[in-house]
Write an enzyme that holds these catalytic residues in place. Structure first.
Site, PDB file in Angstrom:
ATOM      1  CG  ASN A   1      -0.413  -0.172   2.523  1.00 48.70           C
ATOM      2  OD1 ASN A   1       0.600  -0.822   2.681  1.00 48.70           O
ATOM      3  ND2 ASN A   1      -1.054   0.403   3.517  1.00 48.70           N
TER       4      ASN A   1
ATOM      5  CD  GLU B   1      -1.523   4.852   4.589  1.00 47.51           C
ATOM      6  OE1 GLU B   1      -1.025   5.705   5.356  1.00 47.51           O
ATOM      7  OE2 GLU B   1      -2.234   3.904   4.984  1.00 47.51           O
TER       8      GLU B   1
ATOM      9  CD  GLU C   1      -5.385  -5.886  -1.223  1.00 47.21           C
ATOM     10  OE1 GLU C   1      -4.821  -4.770  -1.133  1.00 47.21           O
ATOM     11  OE2 GLU C   1      -6.141  -6.322  -0.344  1.00 47.21           O
TER      12      GLU C   1
ATOM     13  CB  CYS D   1     -10.807  -2.249   0.256  1.00 49.57           C
ATOM     14  SG  CYS D   1     -10.223  -1.534  -1.299  1.00 49.57           S
TER      15      CYS D   1
HETATM   16  N1  THU Z   1      -5.201  -1.478   2.598  1.00 50.18           N
HETATM   17  C1  THU Z   1      -4.654  -2.283   1.656  1.00 50.18           C
HETATM   18  O1  THU Z   1      -3.588  -1.987   1.086  1.00 50.18           O
HETATM   19  N2  THU Z   1      -5.294  -3.430   1.341  1.00 50.18           N
HETATM   20  C2  THU Z   1      -6.388  -3.916   2.009  1.00 50.18           C
HETATM   21  O2  THU Z   1      -6.852  -5.001   1.707  1.00 50.18           O
HETATM   22  C3  THU Z   1      -7.000  -3.111   3.084  1.00 50.18           C
HETATM   23  C4  THU Z   1      -6.457  -1.739   3.267  1.00 50.18           C
HETATM   24  C5  THU Z   1      -4.464  -0.259   2.991  1.00 50.18           C
HETATM   25  C6  THU Z   1      -5.053   1.053   2.553  1.00 50.18           C
HETATM   26  C7  THU Z   1      -4.478   1.991   3.593  1.00 50.18           C
HETATM   27  O3  THU Z   1      -3.176   2.380   3.192  1.00 50.18           O
HETATM   28  C8  THU Z   1      -4.350   1.154   4.834  1.00 50.18           C
HETATM   29  O4  THU Z   1      -4.394  -0.198   4.408  1.00 50.18           O
HETATM   30  C9  THU Z   1      -5.454   1.387   5.865  1.00 50.18           C
HETATM   31  O5  THU Z   1      -6.716   1.267   5.288  1.00 50.18           O
END
Ligand code: THU
Length: 138
Positions: free
Chosen positions: A42, A44, A55, A90
């Site tokens: 991830n 941000e 993902e 998500c």
């Molecule tokens: N996040 C993911 O990368 N994948 C998931 O399946 C759930 C959430 C990340 C997004 C954000 O950077 C952090 O987790 C908190 O939501």
């Protein structure tokens, strides 16, 4: 599909997560139907909404390399410094994956370690999928 190898690679990819706001770090590893693996983490953003999940990072890396056929994705996540917990994709990631995969056969491997994981089809996570078939005349 080598689930353990995919989980290991997702765990390694998670080390690169850029999550200074949520401190929730996620790693993913997507497998092509012919056995290639692409990882993602991830990423941000200070304005939050451009944040990209692990993902989709893995999927986009693979698609941008020309890949179009996928068999499964492994996902691992946890708050920094804590034990991995089962982390499911998500809604946005489920939808984006469905763009490229057969939801009935594509596997989502949600892992808390190399030996502890749950496997679901994408169809189980995204039933009544709205997709290409609903807007394309093919
Ligand atoms: N996040 C993911 O990368 N994948 C998931 O399946 C759930 C959430 C990340 C997004 C954000 O950077 C952090 O987790 C908190 O939501």
């Amino acid at each position: 599909m080598d689930y353990k190898k995919m989980i290991e690679m997702a765990i390694r990819a998670r080390d690169n997560a850029y999550a200074p706001y949520s401190h929730f770090k996620v790693g993913a590893c997507i497998a092509t139907s012919d056995g290639k693996l692409y990882t993602g983490c991830n990423i941000e953003c200070a304005t939050f909404s451009p944040t990209n999940c692990a993902e989709r990072t893995a999927l986009f890396k693979a698609v941008s390399e020309g890949e179009r056929d996928f068999s499964g994705i492994a996902v691992v996540g946890a708050t920094e410094g804590e034990r991995l917990e089962l982390c499911s994709p998500c809604g946005v990631c489920r939808q984006m994956l469905s763009e490229f995969v057969d939801v009935h056969s594509f596997r989502v491997i949600m892992a808390s370690s190399v030996d502890e994981y749950e496997v679901k089809t994408l169809e189980e996570l995204l039933p009544y999928t709205f997709g290409r078939k609903d807007i394309m005349r093919e």
